[in-house]
Design a protein around this motif. Structure first.
Motif, PDB file in Angstrom:
ATOM      1  N   GLU A 128       0.802  -1.220   0.000  1.00 45.60           N
ATOM      2  CA  GLU A 128       0.000   0.000   0.000  1.00 45.60           C
ATOM      3  C   GLU A 128       0.836   1.272   0.000  1.00 45.60           C
ATOM      4  OE1 GLU A 128      -3.870   0.151   2.104  1.00 45.60           O
ATOM      5  OE2 GLU A 128      -3.019  -1.542   3.213  1.00 45.60           O
ATOM      6  N   HIS A 129       2.053   1.201   0.480  1.00 41.27           N
ATOM      7  CA  HIS A 129       2.920   2.379   0.564  1.00 41.27           C
ATOM      8  C   HIS A 129       3.536   2.748  -0.793  1.00 41.27           C
ATOM      9  CE1 HIS A 129       5.504  -1.125   0.938  1.00 41.27           C
ATOM     10  NE2 HIS A 129       6.527  -0.369   0.599  1.00 41.27           N
ATOM     11  N   ILE A 130       3.317   1.908  -1.802  1.00 42.99           N
ATOM     12  CA  ILE A 130       3.882   2.145  -3.132  1.00 42.99           C
ATOM     13  C   ILE A 130       2.758   2.513  -4.093  1.00 42.99           C
ATOM     14  CG2 ILE A 130       5.085   1.062  -5.080  1.00 42.99           C
ATOM     15  CD1 ILE A 130       6.530  -0.678  -2.999  1.00 42.99           C
ATOM     16  N   ARG A 131       3.019   3.489  -4.941  1.00 39.35           N
ATOM     17  CA  ARG A 131       2.051   3.851  -5.975  1.00 39.35           C
ATOM     18  C   ARG A 131       2.291   2.958  -7.180  1.00 39.35           C
ATOM     19  NH1 ARG A 131       2.342   8.524 -10.137  1.00 39.35           N
ATOM     20  NH2 ARG A 131       0.540   7.928 -11.373  1.00 39.35           N
ATOM     21  N   PHE A 132       1.234   2.321  -7.641  1.00 36.16           N
ATOM     22  CA  PHE A 132       1.296   1.481  -8.840  1.00 36.16           C
ATOM     23  C   PHE A 132       0.419   2.087  -9.919  1.00 36.16           C
ATOM     24  CE2 PHE A 132       2.465  -1.573  -5.593  1.00 36.16           C
ATOM     25  CZ  PHE A 132       3.446  -2.328  -6.210  1.00 36.16           C
ATOM     26  N   ARG A 133       0.898   2.002 -11.137  1.00 38.37           N
ATOM     27  CA  ARG A 133       0.067   2.320 -12.301  1.00 38.37           C
ATOM     28  C   ARG A 133       0.199   1.133 -13.240  1.00 38.37           C
ATOM     29  NH1 ARG A 133      -2.934   5.578 -15.188  1.00 38.37           N
ATOM     30  NH2 ARG A 133      -2.680   5.686 -17.427  1.00 38.37           N
ATOM     31  N   TYR A 134      -0.935   0.514 -13.519  1.00 37.90           N
ATOM     32  CA  TYR A 134      -0.980  -0.661 -14.391  1.00 37.90           C
ATOM     33  C   TYR A 134      -1.821  -0.317 -15.610  1.00 37.90           C
ATOM     34  CZ  TYR A 134      -2.686  -5.152 -16.147  1.00 37.90           C
ATOM     35  OH  TYR A 134      -3.035  -6.214 -16.953  1.00 37.90           O
ATOM     36  N   THR A 135      -1.280  -0.585 -16.786  1.00 36.55           N
ATOM     37  CA  THR A 135      -2.003  -0.354 -18.035  1.00 36.55           C
ATOM     38  C   THR A 135      -2.003  -1.642 -18.840  1.00 36.55           C
ATOM     39  OG1 THR A 135      -1.258   1.948 -18.058  1.00 36.55           O
ATOM     40  CG2 THR A 135      -2.144   1.063 -20.121  1.00 36.55           C
ATOM     41  N   TYR A 136      -3.171  -2.019 -19.315  1.00 39.53           N
ATOM     42  CA  TYR A 136      -3.315  -3.200 -20.178  1.00 39.53           C
ATOM     43  C   TYR A 136      -3.897  -2.741 -21.497  1.00 39.53           C
ATOM     44  CZ  TYR A 136      -4.865  -7.751 -21.895  1.00 39.53           C
ATOM     45  OH  TYR A 136      -5.051  -8.877 -22.663  1.00 39.53           O
ATOM     46  N   ARG A 137      -3.183  -3.044 -22.583  1.00 37.58           N
ATOM     47  CA  ARG A 137      -3.634  -2.673 -23.927  1.00 37.58           C
ATOM     48  C   ARG A 137      -3.826  -3.936 -24.762  1.00 37.58           C
ATOM     49  NH1 ARG A 137       0.425   0.734 -23.028  1.00 37.58           N
ATOM     50  NH2 ARG A 137      -0.123   2.916 -22.791  1.00 37.58           N
ATOM     51  N   PHE A 138      -4.867  -3.910 -25.572  1.00 40.35           N
ATOM     52  CA  PHE A 138      -5.110  -4.964 -26.557  1.00 40.35           C
ATOM     53  C   PHE A 138      -5.578  -4.258 -27.812  1.00 40.35           C
ATOM     54  CE2 PHE A 138      -7.415  -8.186 -28.865  1.00 40.35           C
ATOM     55  CZ  PHE A 138      -6.642  -9.341 -28.677  1.00 40.35           C
ATOM     56  N   GLU A 139      -4.763  -4.344 -28.847  1.00 44.18           N
ATOM     57  CA  GLU A 139      -5.003  -3.588 -30.075  1.00 44.18           C
ATOM     58  C   GLU A 139      -5.139  -2.107 -29.719  1.00 44.18           C
ATOM     59  OE1 GLU A 139      -8.287  -5.868 -31.699  1.00 44.18           O
ATOM     60  OE2 GLU A 139      -6.892  -7.194 -32.760  1.00 44.18           O
ATOM     61  N   GLU A 140      -6.267  -1.497 -30.026  1.00 43.60           N
ATOM     62  CA  GLU A 140      -6.438  -0.063 -29.767  1.00 43.60           C
ATOM     63  C   GLU A 140      -7.101   0.239 -28.428  1.00 43.60           C
ATOM     64  OE1 GLU A 140      -5.095   2.266 -31.757  1.00 43.60           O
ATOM     65  OE2 GLU A 140      -4.336   0.571 -32.910  1.00 43.60           O
ATOM     66  N   LYS A 141      -7.596  -0.789 -27.741  1.00 40.95           N
ATOM     67  CA  LYS A 141      -8.306  -0.578 -26.480  1.00 40.95           C
ATOM     68  C   LYS A 141      -7.349  -0.708 -25.302  1.00 40.95           C
ATOM     69  CE  LYS A 141     -12.524  -2.175 -26.157  1.00 40.95           C
ATOM     70  NZ  LYS A 141     -13.624  -3.160 -26.055  1.00 40.95           N
ATOM     71  N   SER A 142      -7.661  -0.004 -24.209  1.00 38.93           N
ATOM     72  CA  SER A 142      -6.834  -0.126 -23.015  1.00 38.93           C
ATOM     73  C   SER A 142      -7.634   0.266 -21.776  1.00 38.93           C
ATOM     74  CB  SER A 142      -5.591   0.755 -23.114  1.00 38.93           C
ATOM     75  OG  SER A 142      -5.930   2.115 -23.061  1.00 38.93           O
TER      76      SER A 142
END
Length: 186
Positions: A128-142
């Motif tokens: 919880e003390h760490i900031r995460f940014r997760y991005t998942y892309r498939f073709e043009e969608k994310s």
């Protein structure tokens, strides 16, 4: 070798946590038309010298004191390269590290992505003390999950480990992936 790409992502993200990162960004980009699956994990941790970065792919080199070998990065590299892909580590001491693995998506030797939603959920909930940014892309969608945005909504008094919050994050990750890739078996 780890049986799923998501477990390699977990290993690299745990390296970021051990390197005292306060921010870890994970991107999974699936592009069937280009026949690639690319994974990038970046952090703002301690980083490595050029010599340490060069040795990171050596299974007999580790900065950890708990064991004498470090197999995670070498196995991740081998998994990507064996599919006709590539592997790269960029790091600067005091500024952080970026690890990028590109896999041949349709290659017979490419391991499955695995349960990436559970891996991201585990990282977020137990760090919880760490900031995460997760991005998942498939073709043009994310879609993306940024724990800073979650924190803004919740405020500081509510833990991400609260059952309702944890369940919401897990459902958001699973439905976001399905909505993005249509339930594709990656």
């Amino acid at each position: 070798m780890m049986p799923e790409i998501s477990l390699n992502i977990l290993d690299v993200a745990e390296n970021s946590i051990r390197a005292q990162a306060s921010f870890v960004e994970i991107e999974v980009d699936v592009q069937p038309a280009q026949d690639i699956l690319a994974v990038t994990v970046s952090d703002n941790g301690q980083g490595m010298t050029a010599e340490e970065a060069a040795h990171a792919e050596d299974p007999f080199f580790t900065t950890r004191t708990t064991r004498k070998v470090g197999l995670g990065i070498p196995f991740f590299r081998q998994a990507a390269v064996s599919t006709g892909g590539s592997f790269q580590i960029d790091s600067e001491k005091g500024k952080g590290t970026t690890v990028k693995a590109v896999f041949g998506l349709s290659h017979i030797d490419r391991m499955p992505l695995g349960d990436i939603s559970s891996v991201i959920h585990t990282l977020v909930i137990f760090n919880e003390h760490i900031r995460f940014r997760y991005t998942y892309r498939f073709e043009e969608k994310s879609f993306a999950l940024d724990t800073r945005e979650v924190r803004e909504i919740l405020g500081d008094g509510i833990s991400l480990r609260e059952p309702e919050v944890s369940a919401f994050i897990k459902e958001y990750l699973e439905s976001g992936k399905t909505d993005t890739d249509g339930g594709a078996d990656i």
